[in-house]
Scaffold this motif. Structure first.
Motif, short mmCIF file in Angstrom:
data_model
loop_
_atom_site.label_atom_id
_atom_site.label_comp_id
_atom_site.label_asym_id
_atom_site.label_seq_id
_atom_site.Cartn_x
_atom_site.Cartn_y
_atom_site.Cartn_z
N VAL A 105 0.93 -1.19 0.07
CA VAL A 105 -0.04 -0.03 0.04
C VAL A 105 0.86 1.29 0.12
O VAL A 105 1.67 1.49 0.58
N ILE A 106 0.67 2.02 -1.11
CA ILE A 106 1.41 3.27 -1.21
C ILE A 106 0.79 4.65 -0.95
O ILE A 106 1.14 5.81 -0.99
N GLY A 107 -0.74 4.41 -0.92
CA GLY A 107 -1.60 5.52 -0.80
C GLY A 107 -3.03 5.02 -0.28
O GLY A 107 -3.37 3.96 -0.43
N SER A 108 -3.69 6.07 0.31
CA SER A 108 -5.18 5.81 0.80
C SER A 108 -5.96 6.83 0.70
O SER A 108 -5.49 8.16 0.56
N SER A 109 -7.33 6.86 0.50
CA SER A 109 -8.11 8.00 0.21
C SER A 109 -9.69 7.50 0.72
O SER A 109 -9.92 6.41 0.67
N LEU A 110 -10.31 8.65 1.31
CA LEU A 110 -11.61 8.59 1.79
C LEU A 110 -12.52 9.65 1.05
O LEU A 110 -11.93 10.92 1.15
N SER A 111 -13.31 9.44 0.39
CA SER A 111 -14.15 10.60 -0.50
C SER A 111 -15.41 10.69 0.09
O SER A 111 -16.08 9.43 0.60
N TYR A 112 -16.28 11.55 -0.08
CA TYR A 112 -17.56 11.91 0.43
C TYR A 112 -18.39 12.48 -0.97
O TYR A 112 -18.01 13.32 -1.60
N TRP A 113 -19.62 11.81 -1.10
CA TRP A 113 -20.17 12.15 -2.27
C TRP A 113 -21.58 12.67 -2.04
O TRP A 113 -22.40 12.26 -1.03
N LEU A 114 -22.10 13.48 -2.52
CA LEU A 114 -23.56 14.08 -2.48
C LEU A 114 -24.32 13.61 -3.99
O LEU A 114 -23.53 13.74 -4.93
N ILE A 115 -25.59 13.54 -3.85
CA ILE A 115 -26.24 13.47 -5.25
C ILE A 115 -27.08 14.95 -5.28
O ILE A 115 -27.61 15.31 -4.34
N LEU A 116 -26.68 15.44 -6.38
CA LEU A 116 -27.27 16.82 -6.66
C LEU A 116 -28.53 16.79 -7.61
O LEU A 116 -28.47 16.11 -8.60
N ASP A 117 -29.56 17.61 -7.09
CA ASP A 117 -30.75 17.77 -8.15
C ASP A 117 -30.35 18.59 -9.38
O ASP A 117 -29.90 19.88 -9.23
N LEU A 118 -30.37 18.17 -10.70
CA LEU A 118 -29.86 18.92 -11.62
C LEU A 118 -30.90 20.13 -12.03
O LEU A 118 -30.47 21.28 -12.68
N THR A 119 -32.06 19.99 -11.44
CA THR A 119 -32.86 21.21 -11.60
C THR A 119 -32.81 22.47 -10.52
O THR A 119 -32.51 23.54 -11.09
N SER A 120 -32.82 22.03 -9.41
CA SER A 120 -32.63 22.89 -8.29
C SER A 120 -31.13 23.30 -7.85
O SER A 120 -30.66 24.29 -7.29
N ARG A 121 -30.20 22.41 -8.38
CA ARG A 121 -28.74 22.40 -8.30
C ARG A 121 -28.65 22.44 -6.60
O ARG A 121 -27.93 22.86 -6.08
#
Length: 244
Positions: A105-121
């Motif tokens: 192992v030479i690297g690690s990552s944690l990502s956080y994602w949202l779902i966006l409404d394309l109409t209201s943004r």
């Protein structure tokens, strides 16, 4: 979700376009690979950006924490392993491990994602059909960040960028890796950044002017720097990052 579908991996050979003068992959290049494999796995699970767009929704990256122990060299092949790792109804987590050719192992990552409404943004609650397929008991490779990022008070450097068409992604706003590139632009050439934790706050669109600011804050470690991107026309904060 069955055990064999939780984990997904791909191999990538580091190309000349992904390295710096030291012939090692750059941090933005690594982040691009993380984004690529995340999309590929989501497609296999049938909830990638093209699936969501049928319901006028899309994925957006809310936060990314990357820690590199060793940057891979030009032409080196790395294996990236990823898996969805729970969520809180609004944010979905995804973990990554980067392994070298000897499977170290030479690297690690944690990502956080949202779902966006394309109409209201605006953010949209993660659909139950997605949450039901994501395990909620997997361990994270890096701790979840719950506290607010410290604000930038002592500015050491600034730089301006004008948003071009080539900076835009599938959501028609500036790609998150471009934000990372701009945030790092104020660092001196000799500064080696091996860790970034960046929170994406607002969109930037074609023809916007963006100011990259870098400096320090009293509440961070001595070797850490704070970075902010601000939209020039209304001084809207676009993202804030901590680098080490």
């Amino acid at each position: 979700m069955s055990e064999e579908n939780i984990f997904f991996e791909e191999q990538f050979k580091i190309r000349a376009s992904e390295i710096g003068p030291n012939q090692k992959a750059t941090l933005p290049a690594i982040c691009n690979l993380l984004q690529e494999i995340a999309g590929n796995h989501a497609r296999q699970l049938s909830f990638d950006i093209t699936d969501l767009r049928k319901e006028q929704l899309t994925w957006v990256l809310h936060q990314l924490h990357v820690k590199i122990d060793r940057f891979p060299e030009w032409r080196e092949t790395v294996t990236i392993k990823t898996w969805p790792s729970g969520g809180d109804g609004i944010r979905a987590y995804r973990d990554f491990l980067i392994l070298d050719e000897k499977k170290h192992v030479i690297g690690s990552s944690l990502s956080y994602w949202l779902i966006l409404d394309l109409t209201s943004r605006r953010p949209h609650r993660i659909p139950k059909k997605i949450l039901d397929r994501v395990p909620d008991d997997t361990e994270h490779v890096l701790p979840i960040t719950k506290e607010k990022f410290p604000e930038l008070h002592d500015i050491h450097a600034t730089r301006q960028f004008n948003v071009r068409k080539t900076d835009l992604d599938l959501n028609n706003h500036v790609n998150n890796v471009r934000y990372i590139e701009w945030a790092l632009s104020n660092l001196a050439e000799e500064e080696n950044i091996s860790e970034i934790n960046i929170k994406f706050i607002a969109e930037s669109l074609f023809n916007d002017s963006v100011i990259a600011k870098s400096g320090v804050a009293e509440t961070v470690e001595d070797d850490a720097k704070i970075h902010e991107l601000v939209r020039k026309r209304d001084e809207k904060l676009l993202c804030r990052a901590i680098t080490k």
